[in-house]
Design a protein around this motif. Structure first.
Motif, short mmCIF file in Angstrom:
data_model
loop_
_atom_site.label_atom_id
_atom_site.label_comp_id
_atom_site.label_asym_id
_atom_site.label_seq_id
_atom_site.Cartn_x
_atom_site.Cartn_y
_atom_site.Cartn_z
N ALA A 35 -10.26 -13.21 -18.45
CA ALA A 35 -9.17 -14.14 -18.73
C ALA A 35 -8.12 -14.05 -17.63
N ILE A 36 -7.37 -15.13 -17.53
CA ILE A 36 -6.24 -15.13 -16.59
C ILE A 36 -5.01 -15.68 -17.31
N LYS A 37 -3.87 -15.38 -16.75
CA LYS A 37 -2.62 -16.02 -17.15
C LYS A 37 -1.97 -16.58 -15.90
N CYS A 38 -1.32 -17.73 -16.08
CA CYS A 38 -0.68 -18.39 -14.94
C CYS A 38 0.79 -18.67 -15.25
N VAL A 39 1.56 -18.79 -14.19
CA VAL A 39 2.93 -19.28 -14.30
C VAL A 39 2.99 -20.59 -13.52
N CYS A 40 3.40 -21.66 -14.21
CA CYS A 40 3.31 -23.01 -13.64
C CYS A 40 4.67 -23.59 -13.28
N SER A 41 5.65 -22.76 -13.07
CA SER A 41 6.99 -23.27 -12.80
C SER A 41 7.30 -23.37 -11.31
N TYR A 42 6.30 -23.14 -10.47
CA TYR A 42 6.54 -23.17 -9.04
C TYR A 42 6.58 -24.60 -8.51
N ASN A 43 7.22 -24.78 -7.38
CA ASN A 43 7.32 -26.07 -6.71
C ASN A 43 7.68 -27.17 -7.71
N ALA A 44 8.80 -26.99 -8.37
CA ALA A 44 9.28 -27.97 -9.36
C ALA A 44 8.22 -28.22 -10.44
N SER A 45 7.60 -27.16 -10.92
CA SER A 45 6.59 -27.22 -11.98
C SER A 45 5.40 -28.09 -11.62
N THR A 46 5.01 -28.07 -10.36
CA THR A 46 3.80 -28.79 -9.96
C THR A 46 2.69 -27.83 -9.56
N VAL A 47 3.04 -26.57 -9.36
CA VAL A 47 2.07 -25.59 -8.87
C VAL A 47 2.00 -24.40 -9.82
N CYS A 48 0.76 -24.02 -10.16
CA CYS A 48 0.54 -22.82 -10.96
C CYS A 48 0.05 -21.70 -10.06
N HIS A 49 0.58 -20.51 -10.32
CA HIS A 49 0.05 -19.33 -9.65
C HIS A 49 -0.54 -18.39 -10.69
N ILE A 50 -1.65 -17.76 -10.35
CA ILE A 50 -2.31 -16.83 -11.26
C ILE A 50 -1.57 -15.50 -11.20
N THR A 51 -1.05 -15.07 -12.35
CA THR A 51 -0.23 -13.86 -12.36
C THR A 51 -0.91 -12.68 -13.05
N SER A 52 -1.91 -12.97 -13.89
CA SER A 52 -2.63 -11.88 -14.55
C SER A 52 -4.12 -12.14 -14.52
N LEU A 53 -4.88 -11.08 -14.35
CA LEU A 53 -6.34 -11.16 -14.39
C LEU A 53 -6.84 -10.04 -15.28
N LYS A 54 -7.64 -10.41 -16.28
CA LYS A 54 -8.18 -9.41 -17.20
C LYS A 54 -9.70 -9.43 -17.15
N VAL A 55 -10.28 -8.30 -16.85
CA VAL A 55 -11.74 -8.14 -16.90
C VAL A 55 -12.00 -6.80 -17.56
N TYR A 56 -11.92 -6.79 -18.88
CA TYR A 56 -11.98 -5.53 -19.60
C TYR A 56 -13.40 -5.17 -20.00
N ALA A 57 -13.85 -3.99 -19.56
CA ALA A 57 -15.16 -3.47 -19.96
C ALA A 57 -16.29 -4.44 -19.69
N LEU A 58 -16.23 -5.13 -18.57
CA LEU A 58 -17.29 -6.07 -18.22
C LEU A 58 -18.19 -5.51 -17.14
N ASP A 59 -18.09 -4.22 -16.90
CA ASP A 59 -18.97 -3.56 -15.96
C ASP A 59 -18.85 -4.15 -14.54
N VAL A 60 -17.64 -4.44 -14.15
CA VAL A 60 -17.43 -4.96 -12.81
C VAL A 60 -16.79 -3.91 -11.90
N VAL A 61 -16.65 -2.71 -12.45
CA VAL A 61 -16.00 -1.66 -11.68
C VAL A 61 -16.88 -1.28 -10.50
N GLY A 62 -16.31 -0.90 -9.42
CA GLY A 62 -17.04 -0.52 -8.23
C GLY A 62 -16.47 -1.28 -7.06
N GLN A 63 -16.97 -2.48 -6.88
CA GLN A 63 -16.52 -3.27 -5.74
C GLN A 63 -15.26 -4.05 -6.08
#
Ligand SMILES: *[C@@H]1O[C@H](CO)[C@@H](O)[C@H](O)[C@H]1NC(C)=O
Ligand SMILES: *[C@@H]1O[C@H](CO)[C@@H](O)[C@H](O)[C@H]1NC(C)=O
Ligand SMILES: *[C@@H]1O[C@H](CO)[C@@H](O)[C@H](O)[C@H]1NC(C)=O
Length: 118
Positions: free
Chosen positions: A70-98
């Protein structure tokens, strides 16, 4: 009263039109591809990732197992026209390593969940 309704309508429209920074969409797709994770049904990785649960105020992705990855975004940038990704969740999905190099392209990321769990 009318003024308030107009204001609410306008801010709702601004939120709908806000789009994820294209370089962050590319980076997110590259990261998920490296990890072998398909697109989540909860949000649209090939289209507009900062939509639905990623931008609502009610979904607490941190504690909700239905949104993983999952991700969370904040969309208030550039007069609320641009979203930036502020959180990334990858819990226990076996992606650890690289840690993908593209992660550095998510320049607004302030929260990473699950990446460094054993
Ligand atoms: C947002 O605004 C900044 C500063 O004006 C600009 O550098 C950046 O390219 C804009 N981002 C997008 C995605 O339009
Ligand atoms: C990440 O950023 C680097 C340098 O800015 C760029 O060369 C590369 O294409 C980007 N990768 C992605 C997937 O956006
Ligand atoms: C994802 O977004 C793209 C572009 O907006 C759209 O073409 C596609 O149908 C969407 N897929 C899903 C599953 O919503």
């Amino acid at each position: 009263m009318i003024g308030l309704m107009l204001l609410l309508t306008m801010s709702a429209r601004a939120q709908r039109q806000a789009q994820t920074d294209p370089s962050e969409v590319a980076a997110l797709n590259a990261i998920f591809w490296r990890w072998g994770l398909g697109a989540s049904t909860a949000w649209n990785i090939s289209g507009e990732p900062c939509s639905g649960a990623a931008v609502d105020d009610t979904t607490d992705i941190d504690n909700d197992p239905n949104f993983n990855p999952a991700i969370k975004c904040v969309c208030s940038y550039n007069a609320s026209t641009v979203c930036h990704i502020t959180s990334l969740k990858v819990y226990a999905l076996d992606v650890v390593g690289q840690i993908p190099a593209e992660l550095q392209n998510l320049t607004y990321l302030t929260n990473l969940y699950g990446l460094f769990s054993p």
